[in-house]
Motif scaffolding. Structure first.
Motif, short mmCIF file in Angstrom:
data_model
loop_
_atom_site.label_atom_id
_atom_site.label_comp_id
_atom_site.label_asym_id
_atom_site.label_seq_id
_atom_site.Cartn_x
_atom_site.Cartn_y
_atom_site.Cartn_z
N ILE A 1 6.86 -16.87 -11.48
CA ILE A 1 6.94 -18.33 -11.54
C ILE A 1 7.73 -18.76 -12.76
CG2 ILE A 1 5.56 -20.42 -11.95
CD1 ILE A 1 3.44 -19.10 -10.07
N ASP A 2 7.49 -18.13 -13.90
CA ASP A 2 8.25 -18.45 -15.12
C ASP A 2 9.73 -18.19 -14.92
OD1 ASP A 2 5.94 -19.20 -16.42
OD2 ASP A 2 5.69 -17.29 -17.49
N ASP A 3 10.06 -17.10 -14.23
CA ASP A 3 11.46 -16.80 -13.97
C ASP A 3 12.10 -17.87 -13.09
OD1 ASP A 3 13.79 -14.90 -14.07
OD2 ASP A 3 13.47 -14.93 -11.91
N ASN A 4 11.35 -18.40 -12.14
CA ASN A 4 11.88 -19.47 -11.30
C ASN A 4 12.05 -20.77 -12.08
OD1 ASN A 4 12.13 -18.97 -8.10
ND2 ASN A 4 10.63 -17.56 -8.97
N LEU A 5 11.17 -21.02 -13.03
CA LEU A 5 11.37 -22.19 -13.89
C LEU A 5 12.66 -22.06 -14.69
CD1 LEU A 5 7.69 -22.62 -15.16
CD2 LEU A 5 8.88 -24.07 -13.49
N ARG A 6 12.95 -20.84 -15.17
CA ARG A 6 14.21 -20.60 -15.87
C ARG A 6 15.40 -20.78 -14.93
NH1 ARG A 6 11.07 -16.53 -18.27
NH2 ARG A 6 11.83 -14.96 -16.77
N ALA A 7 15.24 -20.31 -13.69
CA ALA A 7 16.33 -20.44 -12.73
C ALA A 7 16.64 -21.90 -12.44
CB ALA A 7 15.97 -19.70 -11.44
N ILE A 8 15.62 -22.72 -12.37
CA ILE A 8 15.82 -24.16 -12.17
C ILE A 8 16.59 -24.75 -13.35
CG2 ILE A 8 14.61 -26.38 -12.08
CD1 ILE A 8 12.39 -24.81 -10.48
N ASP A 9 16.19 -24.38 -14.56
CA ASP A 9 16.91 -24.84 -15.75
C ASP A 9 18.37 -24.40 -15.72
OD1 ASP A 9 14.64 -26.06 -16.77
OD2 ASP A 9 14.07 -24.32 -18.01
N GLU A 10 18.61 -23.15 -15.30
CA GLU A 10 19.97 -22.64 -15.25
C GLU A 10 20.81 -23.41 -14.23
OE1 GLU A 10 19.41 -18.52 -14.38
OE2 GLU A 10 18.48 -18.09 -16.32
N ALA A 11 20.21 -23.71 -13.08
CA ALA A 11 20.94 -24.47 -12.06
C ALA A 11 21.33 -25.85 -12.59
CB ALA A 11 20.09 -24.60 -10.80
N VAL B 1 7.70 -26.85 -8.13
CA VAL B 1 8.39 -27.96 -7.49
C VAL B 1 8.47 -29.19 -8.38
CG1 VAL B 1 6.32 -28.87 -6.31
CG2 VAL B 1 8.61 -29.22 -5.32
N SER B 2 7.45 -29.46 -9.17
CA SER B 2 7.50 -30.65 -10.03
C SER B 2 8.59 -30.50 -11.09
CB SER B 2 6.14 -30.91 -10.69
OG SER B 2 5.77 -29.84 -11.53
N HIS B 3 8.76 -29.29 -11.61
CA HIS B 3 9.84 -29.06 -12.58
C HIS B 3 11.20 -29.22 -11.92
CE1 HIS B 3 11.66 -27.63 -16.25
NE2 HIS B 3 12.31 -26.67 -15.59
N ALA B 4 11.32 -28.74 -10.69
CA ALA B 4 12.58 -28.91 -9.97
C ALA B 4 12.91 -30.39 -9.77
CB ALA B 4 12.50 -28.20 -8.62
N GLU B 5 11.91 -31.18 -9.41
CA GLU B 5 12.12 -32.62 -9.23
C GLU B 5 12.59 -33.27 -10.53
OE1 GLU B 5 8.34 -33.87 -7.77
OE2 GLU B 5 8.91 -33.61 -5.66
#
Length: 269
Positions: free
Chosen positions: A80-90, A125-129
């Motif tokens: 999950i932490d890696d996906n939060l980083r991926a969102i930031d990278e995008a 999802v909330s971080h992505a939003e």
């Protein structure tokens, strides 16, 4: 049927070539969109985003997030932490789409692993939003269920996506993975505004390799134009990303690959 305005060149279509080489080849071939992978931009996504924009290229997506299922809660938290980083990278790169390849089951409980995918998306999802990044669930062909993704049909991807806002969680439809599905056109219609991306390649017969055997559009059996019409009728008007894993193709120069991709796109897609 097609022009180059919507063509996007996924970085992996050029194999191990650098992102800089892919950028230059796209510019030489008149390709206006590019789909980088995380390993190429993770050191400095802000700078890469600036370089791509200054070159006149737009970013269709970033690949990949996902890989949520894991045997322990600690490992699931790390993913999950890696996906939060991926969102930031995008967001730093300048794309609003993160492609999710959702990972295999850590054991034999494939249904439990599918729930881990849904829970993992719910955790980010909330971080992505907040970042303005959409999460695109990419269902893979069932032959990848054991080692790459427990999400293997559009029905499964749609069912997960429908638990979330249609502006944030949707689908990336890759013809290589969904062409065989007897419900593909029903599920495309069902996805509607949740179609966030559309990827093309072809299914060669006989298939030379499950992972590295994708063909250039026109070399196989997929009804690519019919699938394109279906996603457009469902409302998708975004870039069309060519993503081909094929070592024979990769043996050519990046400029040769880009030229062939552009030619086949115009002829077949």
């Amino acid at each position: 049927m097609a022009d180059l305005e919507r063509l996007s060149f996924n970085q992996m279509t050029a194999g191990k070539a650098s992102l800089r080489e892919v950028m230059n080849a796209c510019l030489q071939s008149g390709i206006q969109w590019i789909g980088p992978w995380r390993h190429a931009i993770a050191e400095n996504p802000v700078q890469w985003g600036r370089d791509l924009r200054e070159a006149g290229l737009r970013v269709s997506s970033l690949c990949r997030g996902g890989m949520f299922p894991a045997a322990t809660s600690e490992e699931r938290r790390k993913r999950i932490d890696d996906n939060l980083r991926a969102i930031d990278e995008a967001a730093a790169l300048g794309t609003d789409l993160l492609v999710l390849v959702n990972g295999p089951a850590p054991g034999r409980d494939i249904q439990g692993a599918r729930q881990m995918v849904a829970d993992g998306i719910g955790a980010v999802v909330s971080h992505a939003e907040k970042c303005g990044v959409r999460l695109g669930i990419e269902p893979l062909h069932p032959m990848f269920a054991a080692d790459r993704s427990v999400i293997v049909t559009m029905d499964q991807a749609n069912s997960i996506a429908e638990s979330f806002s249609p502006g944030t969680v949707g689908l990336v439809i890759d013809v290589y993975h969904v062409w065989w599905d007897p419900r593909v056109y029903d599920e495309i219609s069902r996805a509607g505004e949740r179609i966030f991306g559309f990827h093309v390649s072809d299914w060669i017969v006989p298939l030379p390799d499950t992972l590295m055997g994708r063909g250039l559009m026109g070399d196989g059996v997929i009804e690519i134009q019919r699938l394109r019409r279906a996603v457009e009728q469902a409302g998708y008007k975004g870039p069309i990303e060519v993503e081909i894993f094929n070592e024979r193709l990769w043996s050519q120069s990046v400029s040769e690959i880009a030229t062939q991709v552009a030619e086949r796109f115009l002829k077949v897609v």
